[in-house]
Each structure stands twice: as C-alpha cells, then as structure tokens.
Design a protein around this motif. Structure first.
Motif, mmCIF file in Angstrom:
data_model
loop_
_atom_site.group_PDB
_atom_site.id
_atom_site.type_symbol
_atom_site.label_atom_id
_atom_site.label_comp_id
_atom_site.label_asym_id
_atom_site.label_seq_id
_atom_site.Cartn_x
_atom_site.Cartn_y
_atom_site.Cartn_z
ATOM 1 N N UNK A 1 10.619 2.706 -20.339
ATOM 2 C CA UNK A 1 11.495 3.086 -19.230
ATOM 3 C C UNK A 1 12.909 2.548 -19.428
ATOM 4 N N UNK A 2 13.030 1.344 -19.942
ATOM 5 C CA UNK A 2 14.361 0.784 -20.207
ATOM 6 C C UNK A 2 15.095 1.616 -21.260
ATOM 7 N N UNK A 3 14.380 2.001 -22.305
ATOM 8 C CA UNK A 3 15.017 2.803 -23.348
ATOM 9 C C UNK A 3 15.389 4.178 -22.824
ATOM 10 N N UNK A 4 14.554 4.743 -21.964
ATOM 11 C CA UNK A 4 14.850 6.060 -21.390
ATOM 12 C C UNK A 4 16.152 6.020 -20.593
ATOM 13 N N UNK A 5 16.331 4.984 -19.799
ATOM 14 C CA UNK A 5 17.554 4.871 -18.991
ATOM 15 C C UNK A 5 18.767 4.525 -19.843
#
Length: 303
Positions: A124-128
């Motif tokens: 999720x961090x990489x997606x954002x």
C-alpha cells in the motif's frame, strides 16, 4: 484451438498487444461464441450488439467492462475479418465521468497505519508513493528498481497498453523497498531467485495475484474507519492529486502516470485544493514523509 481464434491471436501478436489485452479480447470472443453456440464469424452486427446489451443488462457488468469487450469485437470484425464500420457497427457506451473520492493525507496515513500485515503495508505504501497501477505493482521486478543517486526511478516495462515508462523514485519510497527486501528470506535474495518484488504465497516463482492487494486495501480502510468508495486505485488518484498540489506540472505528471493524453491527467486539476501551496520540486516527491504520523499499529504477517 479454432482457426479464427488462431488468426486473432496471430493478429494481436503481430501488433505487439499487451498480454492482458490479448487475454481480455480472447475472453470476450469466447464468451460471444458460447452465448450463440456458433463461431463469431457467422454472427450479424445486431447479434453482437444484443450480446453486449446482455452483458450489461442481464449480467450487470459495468460499462467499462462492456466497452472492453466492444474493443475486442471491433478488432475481431474490423481487423481480423476485414469488415468496415458500415458493414459491422459496434458502438461504445458513453460512460459518465465521475469524480473519484479522494482520501485526505490524514486518511492515507491512517490507512497505511492500519494495514493488516507487513506485506500489505509495504504494498500500500508503494502504491501511494509511486502511483503505479495494480497490475504494474504485482509484476514489478527488483531489476527495474534503480536506487543509484543519479538514477533513482522505477522502470515500468509493461504498463497499460504494453507501454513502458520511467517513474521517479523518492528517497522515502526507496527506503520502504530496501526494508522490504531485507525482510525476505535469504534464498529469495540470491541471484537465481525469482526477481518479483511481490511474489505469490503458494509459488514464489510467480508474481503476486492482483486480488490480494484489493482485500488488503478494504481491510485497512475498514480498520481506519474510512467509508469512502473505491479500491486500491484510489491511492493512484491520491498520488496524482497530491503531487499537483505540491507543484508538479501536468505534463510531467502525465508521463509518470503513463497517460496517452494530457487531458486524462488534467482531470485531476479539478480535485486540487484551492488553497494548496506550491511546494519545492524535490520535496514534492516525498509523499510518505509529508503524511501526518498516526499512532503506529502492529503489522503481523498473515497466518
């Protein structure tokens, strides 16, 4: 395999279609054949239109899904079978332009803090922080993550439509990836190990399936008390809007997002806060560092 399917496959390979596009078009063609129990080349334009209406009205598929099937039918009848639009008209549905529900920076921070486990939190961090699409994240390889000081970027090799691009990699995002790699078993970091950043749980030689991240997003949103509609793609919308608010220009953002037309990117201008201050270009990429710091949550691995 029928001769018609082979002809269609050959035509798509010759034109360099992306694998997902090939699969979608073949799936649409197979569904059409099953519905009428005959080869698609024996059907009329009216029958194809009736099938598209069936997909939307009876099977309750979205207009975007039906339009994807329409693209496959246009390729089949127009390119493979050589029938012009006057002979074989296949309409697209006009899709309403809806404004996506964005998360505030506080909501993004809470969402990331409520990730159900370490793998989900990293994804999720990489997606954002990168703005990559779901399929691009699932098929990301370590060899395409460049952390050198003079070339910090992610090389997206198979983006939408089979197009590649370079996406800048901020130092905070690189740190997340480095921490994630350090957590991997030693065997997964050897030279002969699979190169996927996120691997399937059942078979580490394969990339992660795209259903798991959607479940992680919904679980994190529920735990964070977020009731806004949307799935993982919401983080891509947040990435684009927050960068515009930080001073990144539309044309640059178009390249990072992989949009064919700048008008697609310009839609995010309507989501920018009127009071948004233009930030420094270098600092604007550090989206994770700009988030407020909620109370940290434990991130156990899934059982």
């Amino acid at each position: 395999m029928t001769p018609l399917r082979q002809r269609m496959l050959d035509a798509m390979v010759l034109r360099g279609f992306a694998e997902r596009t090939v699969q979608a078009y073949i799936h649409a063609m197979a569904g059409l054949a099953r519905h009428f129990n005959c080869s698609p080349e024996l059907l009329t334009a009216q029958q194809v239109q009736d099938y598209m209406l069936h997909l939307h009205r009876d099977r309750k598929l979205s207009f975007s899904t039906v339009n994807q099937a329409a693209s496959g039918f246009k390729f089949l009848y127009g390119t493979v079978l050589g029938l012009g639009t006057r002979q074989f008209d296949i309409p697209y549905a006009r899709m309403p332009q809806q404004v996506p529900e964005l998360l505030s920076r506080g909501e993004v921070a809470m969402l990331l803090a409520c990730a159900p486990h370490v793998t989900a939190g990293t994804f999720l961090r990489l997606a954002y922080a990168s703005g990559l699409r779901l399929n691009e994240l699932c098929h990301l390889r370590w060899g395409d993550v460049h952390g050198q000081a003079d070339r910090m970027c992610i090389h997206v090799r198979q983006g939408k439509g089979g197009k590649g691009r370079l996406v800048p990699l901020a130092s905070d995002t690189l740190a997340v990836l480095q921490q994630w790699r350090a957590l991997q078993p030693r065997a997964a970091r050897s030279d002969d190990a699979p190169d996927w950043v996120f691997t399937a749980r059942a078979d580490r030689s394969k990339p992660m399936h795209d259903q798991s991240p959607q479940r992680w997003y919904r679980a994190a949103a529920s735990a964070a008390g977020i009731t806004k509609h949307g799935g993982l793609h919401t983080l891509r919308h947040c990435y684009a809007t927050h960068l515009l608010e930080a001073g990144v220009d539309v044309h640059t953002l178009q390249q990072w997002l992989g949009h064919n037309h700048v008008q697609t990117t310009a839609r995010y201008l309507h989501l920018v806060r009127p009071d948004a201050a233009v930030g420094a270009r270098g600092a604007s990429l550090a989206l994770l560092q700009a988030l407020p710091q909620p109370q940290p949550q434990p991130l156990p691995e899934p059982a």
